[in-house]
Design a protein around this motif. Structure first.
Motif, PDB file in Angstrom:
ATOM      1  N   ARG A 471       0.831  -1.210   0.000  1.00  0.00           N
ATOM      2  CA  ARG A 471       0.000   0.000   0.000  1.00  0.00           C
ATOM      3  C   ARG A 471       0.866   1.262   0.000  1.00  0.00           C
ATOM      4  O   ARG A 471       1.903   1.314   0.667  1.00  0.00           O
ATOM      5  N   VAL A 472       0.381   2.237  -0.724  1.00  0.00           N
ATOM      6  CA  VAL A 472       1.056   3.535  -0.770  1.00  0.00           C
ATOM      7  C   VAL A 472       0.023   4.590  -0.415  1.00  0.00           C
ATOM      8  O   VAL A 472      -1.014   4.692  -1.090  1.00  0.00           O
ATOM      9  N   GLU A 473       0.283   5.335   0.633  1.00  0.00           N
ATOM     10  CA  GLU A 473      -0.689   6.328   1.072  1.00  0.00           C
ATOM     11  C   GLU A 473      -0.965   7.333  -0.054  1.00  0.00           C
ATOM     12  O   GLU A 473      -0.036   7.880  -0.671  1.00  0.00           O
ATOM     13  N   TYR A 475      -2.319   6.739  -2.950  1.00  0.00           N
ATOM     14  CA  TYR A 475      -2.407   6.157  -4.294  1.00  0.00           C
ATOM     15  C   TYR A 475      -2.985   4.741  -4.232  1.00  0.00           C
ATOM     16  O   TYR A 475      -2.675   3.975  -3.321  1.00  0.00           O
ATOM     17  N   VAL A 477      -2.996   1.047  -5.405  1.00  0.00           N
ATOM     18  CA  VAL A 477      -1.969   0.125  -5.910  1.00  0.00           C
ATOM     19  C   VAL A 477      -2.606  -1.232  -6.150  1.00  0.00           C
ATOM     20  O   VAL A 477      -3.436  -1.693  -5.368  1.00  0.00           O
ATOM     21  N   ALA A 536       6.357  -0.605  -2.802  1.00  0.00           N
ATOM     22  CA  ALA A 536       5.677   0.553  -2.213  1.00  0.00           C
ATOM     23  C   ALA A 536       6.653   1.702  -1.992  1.00  0.00           C
ATOM     24  O   ALA A 536       6.332   2.869  -2.270  1.00  0.00           O
ATOM     25  N   ALA A 537       7.847   1.376  -1.512  1.00  0.00           N
ATOM     26  CA  ALA A 537       8.839   2.422  -1.254  1.00  0.00           C
ATOM     27  C   ALA A 537       9.210   3.148  -2.549  1.00  0.00           C
ATOM     28  O   ALA A 537       9.417   4.364  -2.560  1.00  0.00           O
ATOM     29  N   ALA A 539       7.244   3.329  -5.380  1.00  0.00           N
ATOM     30  CA  ALA A 539       6.086   4.091  -5.874  1.00  0.00           C
ATOM     31  C   ALA A 539       5.880   5.361  -5.043  1.00  0.00           C
ATOM     32  O   ALA A 539       5.530   6.415  -5.583  1.00  0.00           O
ATOM     33  N   ARG A 540       6.136   5.269  -3.755  1.00  0.00           N
ATOM     34  CA  ARG A 540       5.954   6.408  -2.843  1.00  0.00           C
ATOM     35  C   ARG A 540       6.851   7.585  -3.246  1.00  0.00           C
ATOM     36  O   ARG A 540       6.502   8.736  -3.061  1.00  0.00           O
TER      37      ARG A 540
END
Lengths: 605, 125
Positions: A471-473, A475, A477, A536-537, A539-540
């Protein structure tokens, strides 16, 4: 008086005749000979080395450039004290003094001391002021960003020929064409240009403009390295694409190397893992099976399957699930990564349709990326599938894929169903101007509605399935985890795994599609635990860098485009798989790989 | 004047010498002079041109050398600029030297929303 005058006249005439004859001999008869001698003395042909083309990233940052540097050479007979000279040079250049002295004592007119020195080193050698040590200029390739995108860029050898990566792939374009120029030299050995003398201009090599963004590549490499280190993995691989064009955004492998000093590491480190290494994908492959089922309208995402509470026996072999599941919807089968559930999907699908889907998604053949040494992976021909191949292939065993192939298959889901051709070079800047390379968008392999449906299912994997750590806050995913057992000594290992996660973001309009693969992470080894957080890291950091606004929305209710499941299908599903042929009914046996790298065994999650 | 028995006094008529112009000789002299002038001028012109060409040759050679040197320097500077703008180096500098940190999502304003540079937006079917 007259006689004397006559004698003088005869003498003068003979003298003039002799002089004329000599002149004729020199200037007419021996013209060519003396012309050559004069030319050799007065003229010199200079070889014009073309500058090798520069490689830029997507934002015009220089990734590889050639500059002229000094090479130190010696004229041994001019070196007064070879031992002292060797000692001084060895200290500055970090060379072996004895071997250098040996070379300085050779009976030659020219020996290289050290080639292509960095400017500070060349200056240090010049300061030594050793008689007999001279310099000449040579071109040297520099990679100013060090190990960034090393396996993509490749490197060049001492002769400036591309040996790996893009440098090898585009060598004929980037190298340019050598030229030559004839110049006059006067008595002081000064060079004099003349338009009358031959001149063939060197054609500079073409510049390459890549699809890679150095900043994104850096983020991907940084996070991949952190994951490999954190989980003590043997290696890691990442591949990210723009799903709509197939442009490669980042390709990374770890451990990596610095192409400025490529010879300091073993050849194994040079390879581009995302393109050249193939592996059994495990559960990430369930996306392909599910896509095929939806594409053929056999089930809808919310139809129920009975997952046999932890295992299923087919052809006498017990295939276990990682968790005892009862009834699950197709959506949940994917989210919870049930092996039994996906096996039932494959039984429903049949091996021919499954095989065709695998082919349609581009597995078993090269993607056509413009990088050397690409692996096609392994998809055995349908004729050689065993009775249970269909089941095992459905959750990513008995097939071998490259990370890039997996990323491309997810791009199909992300872009609405088109198979794209990954490529790294966006444009070539030649003498004729900038030549763009148009993206190759291949056949539509998925219905757009099915692709959209799958995206929502992949979002479920992240929201409530095995990839919660992806999970990406801000966005949305979507993605799928994979934890594949490695084949060690022709058996599936229970302790060594390949963990992976392939994902896309933002979900409503995917711009970033990619895969993270970690080889033998420890102590955690599930794709959802080690690879998903890495995605996630990345994409963030990448999405805000691209100025992509957050798209986080409440879960949507998506109307199903599929017809309801027929009663016959429901009966079949509830009663388990279709009866097996008689010859397949033998007792549960030890699972041993049949041949080569392919083997049977339990799937992962 | 000595006067003898033989001496006679006669009037002298050639008191004024008249120099008659030899026009043909003058013409010939003129032609030769003109020819020498033409040939001489041509030779001088050729020599001057040749020397100029030599001078230009040296000058072009020097300029060519200077161009090569400047191009070399430019490439060195581009290399240096590329090295200094390496993302890894910039990040290290920003974090370790300047104490900077990446902003949180709520601290960001999204203006353009263009996605990757030069690419089309993702396809939403």
């Amino acid at each position: 008086m007259k006689t004397r005058a006559l004698l003088v006249m005869i003498f003068v005439s003979l003298w003039v005749a002799g002089l004329s004859a000599r002149l004729y001999h020199l200037q007419v008869t021996k013209h060519d000979h003396y012309q050559v001698l004069a030319s050799n003395q007065q003229q010199r042909v200079l070889d014009l080395e073309p500058p090798r083309g520069t490689i830029y990233d997507a934002r015009g940052r220089v990734l590889a450039v050639s500059v002229e540097v000094e090479s130190a050479f010696a004229v041994p007979r001019e070196v007064e004290d070879p031992a002292e000279a060797a000692l001084a040079l060895a200290e500055v250049l970090d060379l072996d003094a004895d071997r250098l002295e040996e070379r300085l004592r050779q009976n030659l007119d020219f020996v290289f001391v050290a080639r292509k020195l960095d400017p500070p080193l060349a200056a240090a050698v010049a300061r030594l002021d050793i008689p007999g040590i001279h310099f000449l200029k040579e071109s040297k390739r520099y990679y100013p960003m060090g190990d960034l995108a090393a396996s993509v860029l490749g490197f060049v050898g001492t002769d400036h020929k591309g040996l790996a990566g893009l440098e090898a792939q585009y060598d004929t374009l980037v190298a340019g064409t050598p030229g030559s120029r004839t110049v006059m030299r006067d008595a002081h050995r000064q060079t004099l240009l003349s338009p009358k003398l031959a001149f063939v201009e060197a054609e500079p090599g073409a510049d390459l403009h890549l699809t890679l963004d150095a900043a994104v590549q850096h983020i991907v490499e940084k996070e991949l390295a952190a994951a490999v280190e954190k989980y003590s993995a043997k290696s890691g691989t990442a591949a990210f694409l723009d799903p709509s064009t197939g442009e490669v955004i980042a390709l990374a492998g770890y451990p990596t190397f610095d192409p400025n000093h490529f010879s300091r590491v073993s050849e194994a480190v040079w390879r581009n893992r995302a393109v050249q290494d193939s592996y059994e994908p495990g559960s990430t492959f369930k996306v392909i099976t599910t896509a095929a089922v939806l594409e053929h309208h056999l089930l809808s995402p919310d139809d129920l399957l009975y997952c046999e509470m932890g295992g299923i026996t087919l052809a006498g072999q017990r295939i276990r699930d990682h968790h005892p599941f009862g009834e699950l919807t197709v959506r949940q089968v994917l989210a919870k990564s049930s092996n039994v559930g996906v096996i039932k999907l494959s039984l429903l699908l049949g091996e021919e349709r499954l095989f065709k889907a695998i082919q349609d998604f581009g597995f078993g053949r090269r993607t056509g990326i413009d990088l050397p040494g690409e692996s096609a992976g392994i998809v055995r021909p349908l004729e050689s599938w065993a009775a249970l191949s269909k089941a095992y292939v459905s959750f990513g065993q008995e097939v071998s894929v490259t990370p890039l192939q997996m990323a491309r298959s997810l791009a199909v889901v992300a872009n609405g169903g088109n198979l794209v051709t990954p490529h790294v070079v966006r444009a070539v800047d030649e003498l004729g101007g900038l030549r763009s390379i148009a993206p190759l968008v291949g056949d539509r392999v998925l219905d757009p509605v099915v692709a959209y449906e799958l995206r929502s299912m992949l979002a479920g994997v992240v929201e409530e399935g095995t990839a919660k750590l992806a999970r990406v806050e801000g966005y949305g995913v979507g993605g799928k985890t994979g934890t594949a057992q490695k084949v060690i000594n022709r058996r599936y290992s229970q302790t060594r795994f390949i963990a992976s996660f392939m994902g896309m973001a933002p979900l409503d309009n995917p711009r970033l599609v990619g895969i993270i693969v970690l080889d033998e992470p420890r102590p955690l080894y599930h794709g959802g635990q080690v690879a998903a957080p890495t995605f996630a890291a990345i994409a963030r950091q990448v999405l805000p860098y691209w100025d992509v606004a957050p798209d986080r929305l409440p879960p949507k209710e998506i109307p199903s485009p599929f017809a309801p499941v027929s009663p016959l299908q429901l009966v079949e599903l509830e009663s388990g798989p279709a009866p097996l042929p008689e010859e397949a009914r033998f007792g549960v046996q030890e699972i041993v790989p049949s041949d080569g790298a392919l083997a049977f065994g339990e799937g992962g999650r | 004047m000595v006067r003898t028995s033989y001496a006679k006094s006669r009037p002298v008529h050639n008191r004024y010498l008249v120099r008659e112009r030899d026009r043909s000789l003058l013409m010939e002299f003129g032609r030769v002079a003109a020819a020498i002038l033409v040939v001489g001028t041509a030779l001088l012109g050729y020599t001057w041109l040749h020397l100029s060409l030599l001078e230009s040759g040296y000058a072009v050679g020097d300029l060519q050398q200077r161009l090569v040197e400047l191009e070399r320097r430019e490439r060195h500077l581009r290399l240096e600029a590329a090295y200094l703008s390496s993302p890894a180096r910039l990040e290290k500098w920003a974090v370790e030297e300047l104490g900077m940190a990446a902003p949180r999502l709520d601290q960001m304003h999204f203006i353009h929303d263009e996605g990757p540079p030069g690419r089309g937006r993702g396809v939403l079917q």
